[in-house]
Design an enzyme around this catalytic site. Structure first.
Site, PDB file in Angstrom:
ATOM      1  N   LYS A 123     -60.518  37.421  -2.095  1.00 10.83           N
ATOM      2  CA  LYS A 123     -62.012  37.647  -1.289  1.00 10.83           C
ATOM      3  C   LYS A 123     -62.958  38.020  -2.291  1.00 10.83           C
ATOM      4  CE  LYS A 123     -63.460  37.772   3.045  1.00 10.83           C
ATOM      5  NZ  LYS A 123     -62.953  36.840   4.476  1.00 10.83           N
ATOM      6  N   ASP A 145     -67.663  33.527   4.984  1.00  7.24           N
ATOM      7  CA  ASP A 145     -67.291  34.630   5.689  1.00  7.24           C
ATOM      8  C   ASP A 145     -68.748  35.322   6.173  1.00  7.24           C
ATOM      9  OD1 ASP A 145     -65.027  36.511   6.524  1.00  7.24           O
ATOM     10  OD2 ASP A 145     -66.532  37.965   5.565  1.00  7.24           O
TER      11      ASP A 145
HETATM   12  P1  NDP Z   1     -71.046  35.776  11.306  1.00  5.88           P
HETATM   13  O1  NDP Z   1     -71.978  36.190  10.306  1.00  5.88           O
HETATM   14  O2  NDP Z   1     -71.124  34.566  12.048  1.00  5.88           O
HETATM   15  O3  NDP Z   1     -71.269  36.703  12.739  1.00  5.88           O
HETATM   16  C1  NDP Z   1     -70.787  38.064  12.833  1.00  5.88           C
HETATM   17  C2  NDP Z   1     -71.723  38.648  14.096  1.00  5.88           C
HETATM   18  O4  NDP Z   1     -71.289  39.983  14.348  1.00  5.88           O
HETATM   19  C3  NDP Z   1     -73.110  39.032  13.601  1.00  5.88           C
HETATM   20  O5  NDP Z   1     -73.901  38.363  14.314  1.00  5.88           O
HETATM   21  C4  NDP Z   1     -73.335  40.472  13.744  1.00  5.88           C
HETATM   22  O6  NDP Z   1     -74.397  40.784  14.555  1.00  5.88           O
HETATM   23  C5  NDP Z   1     -72.264  40.929  14.560  1.00  5.88           C
HETATM   24  N1  NDP Z   1     -71.731  42.090  14.360  1.00  5.88           N
HETATM   25  C6  NDP Z   1     -71.630  42.555  13.305  1.00  5.88           C
HETATM   26  N2  NDP Z   1     -71.092  44.246  13.495  1.00  5.88           N
HETATM   27  C7  NDP Z   1     -71.054  44.171  14.704  1.00  5.88           C
HETATM   28  C8  NDP Z   1     -70.879  45.478  15.628  1.00  5.88           C
HETATM   29  N3  NDP Z   1     -70.489  46.402  15.044  1.00  5.88           N
HETATM   30  N4  NDP Z   1     -70.924  45.141  16.838  1.00  5.88           N
HETATM   31  C9  NDP Z   1     -71.118  44.040  17.462  1.00  5.88           C
HETATM   32  N5  NDP Z   1     -71.646  42.842  16.577  1.00  5.88           N
HETATM   33  C10 NDP Z   1     -71.338  43.155  15.347  1.00  5.88           C
HETATM   34  O7  NDP Z   1     -69.405  36.250  11.040  1.00  5.88           O
HETATM   35  P2  NDP Z   1     -68.045  35.407  11.456  1.00  5.88           P
HETATM   36  O8  NDP Z   1     -67.967  35.264  12.955  1.00  5.88           O
HETATM   37  O9  NDP Z   1     -68.036  34.308  10.422  1.00  5.88           O
HETATM   38  O10 NDP Z   1     -67.121  36.518  11.028  1.00  5.88           O
HETATM   39  C11 NDP Z   1     -66.751  37.581  12.034  1.00  5.88           C
HETATM   40  C12 NDP Z   1     -65.474  38.266  11.747  1.00  5.88           C
HETATM   41  O11 NDP Z   1     -64.468  37.103  11.780  1.00  5.88           O
HETATM   42  C13 NDP Z   1     -65.491  39.156  10.340  1.00  5.88           C
HETATM   43  O12 NDP Z   1     -64.674  40.160  10.379  1.00  5.88           O
HETATM   44  C14 NDP Z   1     -64.915  37.733   9.666  1.00  5.88           C
HETATM   45  O13 NDP Z   1     -64.252  38.642   8.113  1.00  5.88           O
HETATM   46  C15 NDP Z   1     -63.895  37.247  10.558  1.00  5.88           C
HETATM   47  N6  NDP Z   1     -63.321  35.896  10.190  1.00  5.88           N
HETATM   48  C16 NDP Z   1     -64.149  34.804   9.922  1.00  5.88           C
HETATM   49  C17 NDP Z   1     -63.657  33.898   9.635  1.00  5.88           C
HETATM   50  C18 NDP Z   1     -64.395  32.658   9.690  1.00  5.88           C
HETATM   51  O14 NDP Z   1     -64.033  31.459   9.446  1.00  5.88           O
HETATM   52  N7  NDP Z   1     -65.935  32.647   9.706  1.00  5.88           N
HETATM   53  C19 NDP Z   1     -62.379  33.412   9.480  1.00  5.88           C
HETATM   54  C20 NDP Z   1     -61.468  34.645   9.508  1.00  5.88           C
HETATM   55  C21 NDP Z   1     -62.037  35.925   9.882  1.00  5.88           C
HETATM   56  P3  NDP Z   1     -75.829  41.122  14.008  1.00  5.88           P
HETATM   57  O15 NDP Z   1     -76.567  39.866  13.935  1.00  5.88           O
HETATM   58  O16 NDP Z   1     -76.491  42.069  14.802  1.00  5.88           O
HETATM   59  O17 NDP Z   1     -75.677  41.484  12.452  1.00  5.88           O
END
Ligand code: NDP
Length: 447
Positions: free
Chosen positions: A129, A169
């Site tokens: 990572k 990510d």
């Molecule tokens: P993104 O960056 O696309 O989206 C994350 C979103 O979560 C942001 O819009 C953010 O909102 C919101 N967020 C962050 N913190 C909080 C919180 N405390 N409460 C509510 N909303 C929150 O990320 P991904 O969708 O790619 O990833 C999300 C999770 O999934 C992470 O843990 C990542 O490690 C995991 N993951 C992702 C993979 C992938 O293929 N993308 C694969 C496996 C796991 P704001 O805009 O307000 O900051």
């Protein structure tokens, strides 16, 4: 103290990292140690190879300065890392995260978890990572591009198709992967599958963008199938509004579920009768433009509840898809009061240890991220195969392969996690992932 707790305590006291300095990493290692140390001790080869201790000390940690110029011509400096945890079963593989909260603790925890997740896919993928403490918010496209180029300028010597294959990510999407790939190609004077999540015109795979969210729902469908149920009519709470959350929402809806929420750090988007695909697509467009979702058009249906979390709404299933430790004890208690019986983790480690304990004590089934969100890395593995074969598979072929992989992960995890009265998915995932890693590490000698 029972044998499991005693083994865990001894193991954790011998860990080089200190709990105060690296709390997330400690939490992740301890969670796995509880389940796998007895498996390790009961196998002479695994015990002799000290498999878990090897995995808890990354092969290598790269830490580097990133120097780049902002739009005003000022020099900006950030810190970047790549934690290469283990390449025992394949090239290092895991995402890159750009966020001010990124630190070594977070990346070591994510790299450790990634090893188990990648092992569960059955594909030849090691664990890693990386990322940087860079905040893209408020930065122009050109600034983000220059940052990506500077980041890869530092990392390029350590990245390659058989060496280390990063992906996206948080805050690293298809656009950033394109810039990172362009910089890698230039530095290495080579074209190859050195990153995944690439654009379709330069070696990317169909369904990679959707894979984590779709895979989460395929896994959830297997869990429900095991109980003689389906997603049809189920009320689902989803947190987050990113890649994982929105694609999970779309797939769940297509299978008949009622998705009641999405969310971000400012609040929750709530539709009592279920979000529509149009509403989710509106969220995707806003997110892609870096705009908030606080004022949805009335025609789309949902309303935005500022400062609210999804978990207080009555529902059957919760899918935390935002970030680590987003659900603590208080949120877990809310989920229990809301009637939720299944929590499947789209995000990595969204539950604190206390939250998981609260939920399990109330018989809420938890599907851990290392199994439930493995779809993203699985399709990354398929992208690497396509690159190596110089082929591009159809969306149908990739989607079918993703579904097969998630079904097989569920089978292995359910097999290892079967306990009287049900399935302990967390334990099953830890043990199934560990067995594959342990076989490889113990077979390869002391290296
Ligand atoms: P993104 O960056 O696309 O989206 C994350 C979103 O979560 C942001 O819009 C953010 O909102 C919101 N967020 C962050 N913190 C909080 C919180 N405390 N409460 C509510 N909303 C929150 O990320 P991904 O969708 O790619 O990833 C999300 C999770 O999934 C992470 O843990 C990542 O490690 C995991 N993951 C992702 C993979 C992938 O293929 N993308 C694969 C496996 C796991 P704001 O805009 O307000 O900051």
């Amino acid at each position: 103290m029972n044998r499991k707790d005693a083994l865990t305590e001894v193991f954790m006291s011998g860990l080089a990292a200190q709990p105060e300095a690296e709390p997330n990493f400690h939490q992740a290692v301890e969670g796995v140690a509880r389940d796998v140390l007895t498996v390790e001790k009961n196998d002479a080869d695994y015990a002799a190879a000290r498999v878990l201790a090897c995995l808890a000390e990354p092969d290598r940690v790269l830490s580097f300065r990133i120097t780049w110029e902002d739009d005003t011509g000022q020099v900006q400096i950030n810190r970047g890392w790549r934690v290469q945890t283990s390449n025992a079963i394949g090239p290092y593989k895991g995402g890159l995260r750009f966020h001010p909260s990124v630190d070594l603790d977070t990346l070591k925890f994510l790299g450790f978890e990634q090893c188990f997740k990648n092992a569960l896919t059955g594909l030849p993928l090691g664990g890693a990572k990386g990322g940087a403490d860079f905040d893209p918010r408020g930065r122009s496209e050109r600034e983000i591009m220059r940052f990506c180029q500077a980041f890869m300028g530092a990392l390029a010597p350590f990245v390659g198709p058989d060496q280390d294959v990063p992906a996206g990510d948080i805050n690293v999407g298809a656009r950033e992967i394109g810039w990172l790939f362009g910089a890698w190609r230039k530095h290495r004077q080579s074209f190859g599958g050195a990153l995944t999540g690439k654009g379709l015109s330069f070696g990317g795979s169909e369904i990679r963008v959707e894979a984590t969210g779709f895979g989460l729902i395929y896994f959830l469908s297997c869990m429900l199938h095991d109980r003689g149920e389906t997603l049809e009519g189920k009320r689902v709470l989803i947190s987050g509004k990113g890649n994982v959350a929105t694609h999970a929402a779309l797939k769940a809806m297509s299978l008949g579920a009622k998705v009641l929420t999405l969310s971000d750090t400012g609040g929750t988007l709530y539709a009592p009768d279920g979000l529509t695909p149009e509403a989710v697509n509106w969220v995707r467009i806003r997110k892609a433009r870096g705009e908030d979702i606080a004022h949805p058009p009335a025609s789309l249906g949902p309303r935005y509840k500022a400062d609210a979390l999804p978990w207080e709404i009555e529902a059957d299933i919760a899918l935390p898809c935002a970030t680590q430790n987003e659900i603590g004890s208080a949120e877990a208690a809310q989920l229990v009061s809301s009637g939720v019986t299944i929590v499947a983790e789209g995000a990595n480690m969204p539950l604190t240890h206390e939250a998981a304990t609260t939920l399990q004590s109330k018989d809420v089934i938890i599907a851990p991220g290392k199994a439930a969100n493995a779809g993203g890395v699985a399709v990354s593995g398929l992208e690497m195969s396509q690159n190596a074969m110089r082929q591009s598979w159809t969306p149908e072929r990739v989607d079918a392969a993703l579904r097969d992989i998630m079904t097989e992960i569920h089978r292995q995890v359910a097999h290892e996690g079967r306990v009287p009265g049900g399935i302990d998915y967390r334990r099953g995932a830890n043990i199934a992932g560990f067995r594959r890693l342990a076989k490889a590490i113990s077979a390869q000698g002391v290296v």
